[in-house]
Structure formats: C-alpha cells, structure tokens
Enzyme design. Structure first.
Site, PDB file in Angstrom:
ATOM      1  N   HIS A  61      -2.085  -6.533   7.278  1.00 37.62           N
ATOM      2  CA  HIS A  61      -2.640  -7.737   7.921  1.00 37.62           C
ATOM      3  C   HIS A  61      -1.438  -8.539   8.412  1.00 37.62           C
ATOM      4  O   HIS A  61      -0.640  -9.019   7.594  1.00 37.62           O
ATOM      5  CB  HIS A  61      -3.423  -8.577   6.908  1.00 37.62           C
ATOM      6  N   ARG A  63      -1.624 -11.201  10.726  1.00 37.33           N
ATOM      7  CA  ARG A  63      -1.986 -12.635  10.858  1.00 37.33           C
ATOM      8  C   ARG A  63      -1.824 -13.258  12.223  1.00 37.33           C
ATOM      9  O   ARG A  63      -2.030 -14.465  12.350  1.00 37.33           O
ATOM     10  CB  ARG A  63      -1.191 -13.484   9.844  1.00 37.33           C
ATOM     11  N   HIS A 178     -14.025  -1.574   4.047  1.00 38.52           N
ATOM     12  CA  HIS A 178     -13.777  -2.335   2.816  1.00 38.52           C
ATOM     13  C   HIS A 178     -15.106  -2.341   2.064  1.00 38.52           C
ATOM     14  O   HIS A 178     -16.063  -2.973   2.494  1.00 38.52           O
ATOM     15  CB  HIS A 178     -13.334  -3.759   3.176  1.00 38.52           C
ATOM     16  N   HIS A 232      -8.550   0.996  -0.027  1.00 44.28           N
ATOM     17  CA  HIS A 232      -8.205   0.489  -1.363  1.00 44.28           C
ATOM     18  C   HIS A 232      -9.268   0.723  -2.450  1.00 44.28           C
ATOM     19  O   HIS A 232      -9.857  -0.200  -2.975  1.00 44.28           O
ATOM     20  CB  HIS A 232      -7.800  -0.981  -1.334  1.00 44.28           C
ATOM     21  N   ASP A 303      -2.079  -2.509   2.210  1.00 41.65           N
ATOM     22  CA  ASP A 303      -2.911  -3.712   2.307  1.00 41.65           C
ATOM     23  C   ASP A 303      -2.038  -4.975   2.289  1.00 41.65           C
ATOM     24  O   ASP A 303      -2.348  -5.960   1.626  1.00 41.65           O
ATOM     25  CB  ASP A 303      -3.961  -3.759   1.192  1.00 41.65           C
ATOM     26  N   HIS A 307       0.009 -14.431   2.145  1.00 43.71           N
ATOM     27  CA  HIS A 307      -0.484 -15.812   2.073  1.00 43.71           C
ATOM     28  C   HIS A 307       0.699 -16.662   1.630  1.00 43.71           C
ATOM     29  O   HIS A 307       1.557 -16.193   0.880  1.00 43.71           O
ATOM     30  CB  HIS A 307      -1.620 -15.941   1.057  1.00 43.71           C
TER      31      HIS A 307
HETATM   32  O1  DOR Z   1      -6.989  -9.147  -0.875  1.00 46.63           O
HETATM   33  C1  DOR Z   1      -7.270  -8.982   0.301  1.00 46.63           C
HETATM   34  N1  DOR Z   1      -6.687  -9.709   1.263  1.00 46.63           N
HETATM   35  N2  DOR Z   1      -8.194  -8.078   0.622  1.00 46.63           N
HETATM   36  C2  DOR Z   1      -8.691  -8.003   1.869  1.00 46.63           C
HETATM   37  O2  DOR Z   1      -9.581  -7.231   2.094  1.00 46.63           O
HETATM   38  C3  DOR Z   1      -8.214  -8.904   2.925  1.00 46.63           C
HETATM   39  C4  DOR Z   1      -6.863  -9.356   2.635  1.00 46.63           C
HETATM   40  C5  DOR Z   1      -6.421 -10.508   3.510  1.00 46.63           C
HETATM   41  O3  DOR Z   1      -6.564 -10.377   4.740  1.00 46.63           O
HETATM   42  O4  DOR Z   1      -5.954 -11.505   3.007  1.00 46.63           O
END
Ligand code: DOR
Length: 441
Positions: A61, A63, A178, A232, A303, A307
């Site tokens: 991801h 962002r 997912h 996952h 994955d 954040h």
């Molecule tokens: O923990 C996760 N974070 N699982 C997900 O499916 C999405 C991901 C996110 O985009 O933050």
C-alpha cells in the site's frame, strides 16, 4: 554489446544454484556462464554473493494519491529497492480508491520518473464498477482486481453475496481477495468498541471471521470458474480449505504472520502489531509454516501498510491497522532461511517465481536468457540488525526494529540498472510498469 557483467557470484538459475557470471544487454539477461570481462561496458565483482531473481512484492500500500503523509510512490518504492525488492503490485485503497481507468492512469503517470522499482496497480472492486471489471483488469499497468470482503483501511468493500458472485463472473484474471467476514466483524465490534487492549485485535477479528470469508469465497469462485488469490492467510483452518482448492486458488502469507505471534507481539509492540487480518497465536503461526513446507502457500507478500506514528499512538481501536514491510521482507525471510525454516530454493519460489506465475507477469521471476535483468543480490552470511533508522518509508518505523538477522540484500538491479548498493540508492528512479500476459497493449 554487453552492458553489464556480474562476475563470480552464485546464481540461482531454474536448474539450481551455480557458480557463473551473468551478462546483461539492453535490460535483459544475455548469457549465463563464464565470461571475459573485456567485452562489457561495466563489470561488477560479486564474489561470495548470491544472485536471486528480482524479488517481487505483490501486496503493498503506497498511499498515493491522497494519503501522502503516510507514504508516497517515491518513498515506498525507495524502501522496496533498499530492501532488495525489484517490483511491487500496489493496492487500490488510496484516496480516491483506484476503481476507474482514470485513477489507474493517474497512478501510472505519478509513478513515471519517481518509482524506484517496477510496478503495477490493482483496481479495487466496488459497487460502481462491478460490471466494468473485465475491461478494467486488462488495462496496461493493472495487476488485476482486488476485492475486500471485510472492511479494513479505506472504504472499499464488497460483502454482499450477489455482488461478490457478480464480481467473480466479471473477468478472467486471478482476483486478489482480502477474506474477512464483514457481518461477523460488525457483530463482534462491541468487544473492543469503547477501548481495549490491542491484544483483543485477534479476538474481535477472530479466526472464524477469516474462515467464514475464505469458505464463502472458495464456494463462489469454484461455481464461477474463477481463479482467486487469497491474501494474507492467517489460520490453520483456511490452509486446510485452501489445500483442497489448489486448482483455482493461490495463497499468500506475510513475513509478519510467519514471524510474530500473539500474545507476545501485542505486549511488546502494542498497536504497532495491529494489522488486518491480525497476528494470531502460535498454533496458527505453526500452521502457516506447515503450509509453506507443504507447498500450499504460493507467494510471500509484505502487505506493506504504513501509518504515521501519531496515528499508531491513538488508543486501540482508533489506531489504524497495518505495518511497514516492503523493506524488511527479504532480510526477515533470509533469516528464516539461515535458521533452516525454508530452503533458498523455496524462498525464490515464494518471492519471485510464485508472483510471476500466479499473476502471469511477462519477463519476470526467473534468471534465464531473455528475461528482464532483475536481480536481488544477497549476502547470505551477513549479520545485521534491522533498525528504524534504516527504514526509508515515510512513517519511519518497522515492527522488526532491533531484530538481529542473518542474510541481507546488498545490491538491487532492475533491468540492468544498479539501483541499490550497500544500503544506498544509486542513479535516478527507473521503475516501469510491469507487463502481464492478460493485459491489453
Ligand atoms: O492491516 C491492514 N492494513 N490490512 C489491510 O487490509 C489494509 C492495510 C492498510 O491499507 O492499512
């Protein structure tokens, strides 16, 4: 004209690991064998090192657009290159979500000249585009369709049975899913609603939540004759179901789920161990390793879900789910190789050959003449400590901070371009869109 010769390494060819030189011409592998240095524009001595096919991370991801304060295409792919990853497939839960041809071309345009590694983007399945998926999945630069059966970060969700069946019949490529059951997630949300310990994460999103969704997905995919990739996977029960569905379902596990276990990870890392689906107890971790051993698992994906620290500092469950991973995938998994938990051959199968096979990538996943000259060159003996300081992701942290590992990526080469050497990025970003056998154009 030979552009580059890699001299004196151990090379992981399809036939096994051999001592050989590698010649690169116009971004492709031109020859494998003994070569004289005089014939090349550049020669790199890699004695003592091992050349693996470029590692492909099929679940990241990044962002951008919309959430660039967490990560962007430049920082996320720089992290990939530093971690020995040569290509990534990026997930659609950005802002806006990637659900249209326009959103896909926007991402491809943003990546041009800024992405350090090759890349493709998933289109997210949503109510608005469900009947257009077959057209969308074939666009150049599209890795395929990603469908969220349970809500996670972002607003993408297809949880209704009829819609799910429609998504599965609309298209041909392997669909990435997912699998968590939204109804059960809602029913059990009360367990954590008013505030709880992060250790409750695997209680709220329990094993049954994952099993119910995977069961339903396999039933509907079987009926639709559709190939699916279950992302996952976290439970022993799902691995049993998936072992019965190998003719149409492929399986991903993450380094986090293979390495961390509840309750210890929540005690030590708190919300930094929070991801969806959750890190579970030791018995599930063992079952994932068994599934790796038995060949049920096709791919390791990180994955990578950055954040910010401020967000992770919020009290659970307001804290967002996800952890970084693209930069640590290779060292963490090489450490498992060094510890004897998997062979180097199986590592390659899970981190490059598997990715290319399940999604039908052209020219990737194998060290063979005519394939792209993508190499993850590793020092299998190097002892290093993973640290937050090394992390290039904008959020600047890893759940593996402080961990001592054996095995480290020392050079990353993408289509003949040396983009990382000894923890330093070199040159300019040169990532290009991945090509797939099912794409148009
Ligand atoms: O923990 C996760 N974070 N699982 C997900 O499916 C999405 C991901 C996110 O985009 O933050």
């Amino acid at each position: 004209m030979i552009d580059l010769i890699l001299k004196g390494g151990h090379v992981a060819t399809p036939g096994g690991i051999v001592s050989a030189d590698l010649a690169v011409s116009h971004g492709r592998i031109a020859a494998i064998g003994q070569m004289s240095s005089g014939s090349a524009a550049e020669v790199i001595d890699i004695s003592g090192l091992t050349v693996l096919p470029g590692v492909i991370d099929t679940q990241v991801h990044l962002r951008e657009p919309g959430l660039e304060y967490k990560e962007d295409l430049a920082t996320g792919t720089a992290a990939a290159a530093l971690g020995g990853v040569t290509a990534v497939c990026e997930m659609p839960n950005t802002k806006p979500s990637t659900t249209t041809a326009e959103a896909l071309s926007d991402k491809l345009a943003r990546a041009k000249g800024r992405a350090w590694v090759d890349h493709a983007f998933f289109i997210g399945a949503a109510a608005e585009n469900i009947d257009a998926l077959e057209r969308l999945e074939r666009l150049p630069g599209c890795a395929g369709i990603k469908l969220f059966m349970g809500s996670s970060t972002g607003s993408l969700l297809v949880d209704d049975e009829e819609m799910l069946a429609r998504a599965l019949t609309n298209g041909r490529r392997r669909m990435a899913v997912h699998a968590e059951d939204e109804t059960r997630l809602k029913e059990r949300r009360g367990l954590v609603e008013g505030g709880a310990s992060p250790a409750m994460h695997p209680e709220w999103r329990d094993a049954r939540t994952a099993v119910l969704a995977t069961e339903r997905l396999l039933r509907l995919a079987r009926a639709a004759g559709r190939r699916v990739h279950v992302l996952h996977v976290t439970t022993a029960e799902e691995m049993t179901l998936l072992a019965e569905a190998k003719d149409f379902a492929t399986v991903e596990v993450t380094p986090q789920h293979l390495t961390l276990a509840a309750p210890e990870c929540y005690e030590r890392l708190g919300t930094y161990a929070q991801m969806n689906p959750p890190i579970r107890g030791e018995e599930h971790r063992q079952a994932l390793w068994k599934a790796v051993e038995q060949g049920v698992v096709d791919v390791i994906g990180s994955d990578h879900a950055p954040h910010s620290r401020e967000e992770k500092a919020k009290p659970y469950p307001q804290s967002p789910s996800g952890m970084t991973g693209v930069q640590t995938l290779v060292p963490i998994m090489l450490d498992h190789v060094a510890a004897g938990r998997l062979s180097l051959e199986r590592f390659i199968d899970l981190t490059s050959a598997g990715a290319a096979r399940i999604y039908g990538m052209a020219g990737k996943g194998r060290i063979a003449v005519g394939y792209d000259a993508d190499f993850t060159i590793v020092d299998l003996k190097a002892q290093r400590r993973i640290s937050n300081m090394w992390i290039a992701s904008k959020c600047g942290w890893t759940p593996f901070d402080g961990m001592k590992v054996t095995g480290w990526p020392v050079v990353t080469i993408i289509r003949g371009n040396v983009v990382m050497r000894e923890d330093t990025l070199l040159g300019d970003p040169c990532g290009e869109p991945l090509r797939f056998h099912g794409n148009l154009g």
